[in-house]
Write a protein that holds these residues in place. Structure first.
Motif, PDB file in Angstrom:
ATOM      1  N   LEU A   1      46.999  60.020 -27.539  1.00 34.42           N
ATOM      2  CA  LEU A   1      48.229  60.803 -27.434  1.00 34.42           C
ATOM      3  C   LEU A   1      48.168  61.645 -26.163  1.00 34.42           C
TER       4      LEU A   1
ATOM      5  N   TYR B   1      47.713  66.071 -28.278  1.00 32.67           N
ATOM      6  CA  TYR B   1      47.112  66.136 -29.609  1.00 32.67           C
ATOM      7  C   TYR B   1      47.219  67.546 -30.185  1.00 32.67           C
TER       8      TYR B   1
ATOM      9  N   TRP C   1      57.912  62.935 -31.408  1.00 37.23           N
ATOM     10  CA  TRP C   1      56.766  62.017 -31.420  1.00 37.23           C
ATOM     11  C   TRP C   1      56.667  61.271 -30.090  1.00 37.23           C
TER      12      TRP C   1
ATOM     13  N   THR D   1      55.020  63.510 -27.721  1.00 36.01           N
ATOM     14  CA  THR D   1      53.623  63.690 -28.119  1.00 36.01           C
ATOM     15  C   THR D   1      52.781  62.483 -27.709  1.00 36.01           C
ATOM     16  N   ARG D   2      53.325  61.320 -27.925  1.00 37.74           N
ATOM     17  CA  ARG D   2      52.585  60.074 -27.673  1.00 37.74           C
ATOM     18  C   ARG D   2      52.624  59.662 -26.206  1.00 37.74           C
ATOM     19  N   HIS D   3      53.789  59.806 -25.546  1.00 38.72           N
ATOM     20  CA  HIS D   3      53.975  59.214 -24.221  1.00 38.72           C
ATOM     21  C   HIS D   3      54.321  60.217 -23.125  1.00 38.72           C
TER      22      HIS D   3
END
Length: 371
Positions: free
Chosen positions: A184, A187, A288, A291-293
């Motif tokens: 991520l 995190y 999200w 958060t992820r990308h």
């Protein structure tokens, strides 16, 4: 739940000078030799010059401090105070073997190596939150904007909810935790969401609705004050502000200026437009994606989908076209701040270095403050 609040219970909103700004930057204290956490907060407080004693504050861990700016008219003024305090702390650290790192997580430290600051509030939280608080090796950037009345604050709060992923994407700096690459970009976000009153909050149609929810939580003994509500954005009646809390800590001070500028602009924009309400699942998906990308994740808007980076540029352009930056007297800074948005976020720089070196410890140095 209607009617829970007794008639005499009200929240006093302390009106502020409109659209003034301030920030709180949480930073790690790490040993200069091996980048492990350093329990040096007390050393800092013993050696701070008098003019910085109100600006540098203790935090939940003894290996961190928080830099709190005074109320300012412009984002660049906030950055001036942050820079001044950070420079002084690093100067103290030269004599005592520590340095500041401003990342959203420490890259390899573990909860067993940390110590909670012995303040009553933190000890009370530890008793309630247990392991959730003990593993809080996370660090954030909080930004305040002032409002002249409570309803203008609610409008800005509601609009900010929609664009939380933009702020998060710009700030991401926590892809590593407990010595692992999490996959991520932030995190810290996932750790913070473990708290019972954290994450994306709900919209409020007016201040009284927020007030009612506050008193339900307070009267039932779950909170003592607004400080016990940890939403990604929250109304702060005691200060007369709306506080943005979704951002990772960040070592790039021009990036911090960009985040403050965007929040200040959105706060004023909210007074001029009808605020659209997104489906809650869309809010969660967008967050999200950040958060992820990071800024490369998708942003689902009312009538189209773009990247978070494209949405950030679009917001800056919209605010600029409405003359808001000109009214705030910061128009001369906008083109330079757009250039910041063109750069890789800190999280991506960390991931690229890790792929080249496979050295998680050295990544802590990417959080050293630019001077």
């Amino acid at each position: 739940m209607k009617g829970h609040k007794s008639p005499q219970e009200t929240l006093n909103f302390k009106n502020s000078k409109p659209f003034t700004v301030g920030a709180e930057l949480e930073v790690q204290l790490v040993n200069r030799e091996d980048f492990s956490l350093s329990d040096s907060a007390d050393i800092i407080f013993k050696n701070l010059p008098e003019d910085l004693k109100d600006i540098v504050q203790p935090e939940v861990l003894t290996s961190m401090v928080e830099i709190v700016s005074p109320v300012c008219e412009k984002p660049e003024e906030v950055v001036y105070y942050l820079r001044k305090a950070l420079k002084e702390i690093n100067q103290i650290g030269k004599d005592y073997g520590f340095i500041i790192s401003a990342l959203g997580t420490h890259t390899f430290a573990r909860k067993e190596e940390t110590h909670i600051t012995a303040k009553e509030r933190y000890l009370r939280l530890l008793k309630e939150l247990q392991i959730v608080l003990r593993q809080f090796l996370i660090y954030g950037l909080h930004i305040h904007v002032g409002f002249p009345d409570k309803e203008s604050a609610v409008r800005a709060y509601n609009l900010t909810i929609n664009y939380l992923p933009v702020f998060l994407g710009i700030s991401t700096s926590s892809p590593f935790f407990y010595g692992e690459f999490t996959g991520l970009h932030s995190y810290r976000t996932k750790i913070f969401e473990q708290l019972p009153r954290a994450g994306i909050p709900e919209y409020f149609k007016d201040f009284s609705q927020f007030e009612e929810l506050f008193f339900i939580l307070k009267d039932e003994g779950f909170i003592e004050s607004i400080k016990d509500i940890w939403w990604d954005v929250r109304i702060h009646p005691d200060l007369g502000t709306v506080e943005l809390r979704v951002c990772d800590s960040n070592p790039e001070l021009d990036r911090i200026e960009l985040l403050i500028t965007l929040f200040q602009g959105i706060s004023m924009l909210a007074q001029e437009i009808r605020v659209p309400e997104f489906y809650y699942q869309i809010l969660k998906q967008n967050k999200w994606n950040a958060t992820r990308h990071s800024i490369y994740g998708k942003f689902i808007d009312v009538n189209k989908t773009s990247t978070i980076k494209e949405k950030a540029f679009e917001l800056l352009e919209d605010i600029q076209k409405k003359g808001i930056f000109e009214k705030l007297k910061i128009e001369n800074r906008i083109e330079q701040l757009k250039n910041v948005l063109k750069k890789k976020p800190v999280s991506e720089k960390m991931i690229l270095v890790y792929k080249k070196t496979n050295d998680i410890r050295i990544l802590e140095s990417l959080g050293f403050i630019e001077e």
